[in-house]
Design a protein around this motif. Sequence first.
Motif, mmCIF file in Angstrom:
data_model
loop_
_atom_site.group_PDB
_atom_site.id
_atom_site.type_symbol
_atom_site.label_atom_id
_atom_site.label_comp_id
_atom_site.label_asym_id
_atom_site.label_seq_id
_atom_site.Cartn_x
_atom_site.Cartn_y
_atom_site.Cartn_z
ATOM 1 N N GLN A 156 2.130 0.875 -0.293
ATOM 2 C CA GLN A 156 1.672 -0.380 -0.898
ATOM 3 C C GLN A 156 0.151 -0.446 -0.866
ATOM 4 O OE1 GLN A 156 3.643 -3.621 1.104
ATOM 5 N NE2 GLN A 156 5.673 -2.880 0.563
ATOM 6 N N HIS A 170 3.528 -7.852 -0.610
ATOM 7 C CA HIS A 170 4.939 -8.189 -0.814
ATOM 8 C C HIS A 170 5.191 -9.581 -0.227
ATOM 9 C CE1 HIS A 170 5.850 -5.705 3.135
ATOM 10 N NE2 HIS A 170 4.827 -6.494 3.270
ATOM 11 N N SER A 172 7.366 -10.150 2.058
ATOM 12 C CA SER A 172 7.917 -10.010 3.414
ATOM 13 C C SER A 172 7.115 -10.723 4.513
ATOM 14 C CB SER A 172 8.094 -8.525 3.752
ATOM 15 O OG SER A 172 8.909 -7.908 2.781
ATOM 16 N N ARG A 197 -0.966 -5.477 -5.735
ATOM 17 C CA ARG A 197 -1.105 -4.086 -5.286
ATOM 18 C C ARG A 197 -2.145 -3.380 -6.130
ATOM 19 N NH1 ARG A 197 5.042 -2.096 -3.772
ATOM 20 N NH2 ARG A 197 5.536 -4.024 -2.633
ATOM 21 N N GLN A 211 7.627 -11.380 -6.541
ATOM 22 C CA GLN A 211 8.761 -10.901 -5.735
ATOM 23 C C GLN A 211 9.584 -12.091 -5.260
ATOM 24 O OE1 GLN A 211 7.752 -8.428 -2.348
ATOM 25 N NE2 GLN A 211 7.884 -6.559 -3.575
ATOM 26 N N GLU A 213 12.111 -12.651 -1.937
ATOM 27 C CA GLU A 213 12.589 -12.049 -0.704
ATOM 28 C C GLU A 213 13.718 -12.926 -0.161
ATOM 29 O OE1 GLU A 213 10.442 -9.703 0.584
ATOM 30 O OE2 GLU A 213 11.079 -9.513 2.651
ATOM 31 N N PHE A 251 12.660 1.497 4.495
ATOM 32 C CA PHE A 251 11.611 0.496 4.623
ATOM 33 C C PHE A 251 11.341 0.371 6.122
ATOM 34 C CE2 PHE A 251 14.085 -0.814 0.875
ATOM 35 C CZ PHE A 251 13.090 -0.769 -0.101
ATOM 36 N N PHE A 253 10.607 -2.064 7.890
ATOM 37 C CA PHE A 253 11.038 -3.327 8.518
ATOM 38 C C PHE A 253 12.547 -3.511 8.521
ATOM 39 C CE2 PHE A 253 10.567 -4.315 4.058
ATOM 40 C CZ PHE A 253 9.338 -3.765 3.724
ATOM 41 N N THR A 254 13.289 -2.565 7.944
ATOM 42 C CA THR A 254 14.752 -2.663 7.980
ATOM 43 C C THR A 254 15.344 -1.342 8.464
ATOM 44 O OG1 THR A 254 14.727 -2.160 5.608
ATOM 45 C CG2 THR A 254 15.089 -4.459 6.209
ATOM 46 N N GLY A 285 15.573 -3.665 -3.053
ATOM 47 C CA GLY A 285 15.593 -3.008 -1.757
ATOM 48 C C GLY A 285 16.098 -3.988 -0.717
ATOM 49 N N ALA A 286 16.768 -3.449 0.320
ATOM 50 C CA ALA A 286 17.343 -4.349 1.324
ATOM 51 C C ALA A 286 17.630 -3.578 2.606
ATOM 52 C CB ALA A 286 18.636 -4.958 0.787
ATOM 53 N N ALA A 308 17.770 -8.521 5.177
ATOM 54 C CA ALA A 308 16.702 -8.962 4.271
ATOM 55 C C ALA A 308 16.827 -8.169 2.978
ATOM 56 C CB ALA A 308 15.342 -8.725 4.906
ATOM 57 N N PHE A 309 16.381 -8.778 1.915
ATOM 58 C CA PHE A 309 16.339 -8.050 0.637
ATOM 59 C C PHE A 309 15.124 -8.530 -0.136
ATOM 60 C CE2 PHE A 309 19.142 -11.731 0.241
ATOM 61 C CZ PHE A 309 18.626 -12.391 -0.864
ATOM 62 N N GLY A 310 14.623 -7.679 -1.042
ATOM 63 C CA GLY A 310 13.457 -8.058 -1.837
ATOM 64 C C GLY A 310 13.597 -7.499 -3.238
HETATM 65 N N1 PHE Z 1 9.152 -5.779 0.790
HETATM 66 C C1 PHE Z 1 9.793 -4.652 0.156
HETATM 67 C C2 PHE Z 1 8.899 -4.147 -0.958
HETATM 68 O O1 PHE Z 1 8.033 -4.830 -1.410
HETATM 69 C C3 PHE Z 1 11.148 -5.014 -0.383
HETATM 70 C C4 PHE Z 1 12.126 -5.305 0.698
HETATM 71 C C5 PHE Z 1 12.249 -6.584 1.194
HETATM 72 C C6 PHE Z 1 12.899 -4.312 1.226
HETATM 73 C C7 PHE Z 1 13.148 -6.863 2.190
HETATM 74 C C8 PHE Z 1 13.806 -4.589 2.225
HETATM 75 C C9 PHE Z 1 13.935 -5.863 2.699
HETATM 76 O O2 PHE Z 1 9.036 -3.033 -1.398
#
Ligand code: PHE
Length: 345
Positions: A156, A170, A172, A197, A211, A213, A251, A253-254, A285-286, A308-310
């Motif tokens: 990023q 993002h 997040s 970005r 985005q 989230e 990712f 964070f997951t 993504g999640a 979490a998902f985004g």
């Molecule tokens: N924040 C991630 C991105 O910008 C997307 C994401 C969010 C992935 C939450 C997993 C969980 O690429």
Amino acid sequence: MEAQLQELKTQALEKIAEASTVKELNDVRVAYLGKKGPITDLLKGMGKLPAEERPKMGALVNVVREEVTTQLEARMVLLEEEAINAKLQSETIDITLPGRPVKTGNAHPLTRVVEEIEDLFISMGYEVAEGPEVEKDYYNFEALNLPKGHPARDMQDSFYITEDVLLRTHTSPVQARTMEAKGGEPIKIICPGKVYRRDSDDATHSHQFTQIEGLVIGEDIRMSDLKGTLSVFAKKMFGDDREIRLRPSFFPFTEPSVEMDISCFKCGGSGCNVCKKTGWIEILGAGMVHPNVLEMAGYDSKRLTGFAFGMGPERIAMLKYGVEDIRHFYTNDVRFLSQFQRTEL
Ligand code: PHE
């Protein structure tokens, strides 16, 4: 003189009958009854008459004057009424005519997609959370298990303002902020917003985009909850017969992390230009929230877990509406924007 009077009366009544407008009738009034009119003249001339004739003549003049006045007033009422009717007639409004179309504005396609996603998740009990676009490096990266120097930061490219402040890359960081604020309590939020970005703009990239989230934290939250939630989302956004598949991904964070694909809504899976002949379209993504992220925000990762998902509303709008260039969303060409009428969603 009496004959003269009768003649005057006949004349006056004729003129009254002939008058066809209020103005003409007024002229008749002035001509016969006015200060310089013949009847007034006659009254003035009475002085010259022998005294015994005066009362009789006076009475006669008065009778004539009264009659002329009465007729005049009656005709005046009539003509005024006619004038009003004619005016009403000429100003009639045809209330059966169709109205002129009014040009109305409409919501931007991205706003619509964001609102549609928000509404869907709100209906499942989520709350909308927002955060700053100018963000601390800590929330954007560190609190999400991306310490300084972590190679995944390169995924990023960022606009830094100072060493510790940047434009968020993002949504997040809103997760991290909400977790910190909730002090270990369960969470169910959806976070929409602008992100930035350091990309070169082209048909599929923009240095600023949107985005959304999602974050759920609670007791016994599992991967199957994530899958069920994403499946409902896919069906509501892209049609009831959409299938989803989760592919392993990464990712920081997951853990585990996945990418979700939906079965192609155009060809149903047989392969076409929308799904690039694969039958599947990548949507988001999640993953399960990384224990480090939970712990950093003060959660006991043994007791509470989360997913979490985004996703990117631009990509969803492009797929949904067949938009080929992401820049259309930002250049605000009315010819593009006006195609998204309210009935479309
Ligand atoms: N924040 C991630 C991105 O910008 C997307 C994401 C969010 C992935 C939450 C997993 C969980 O690429």
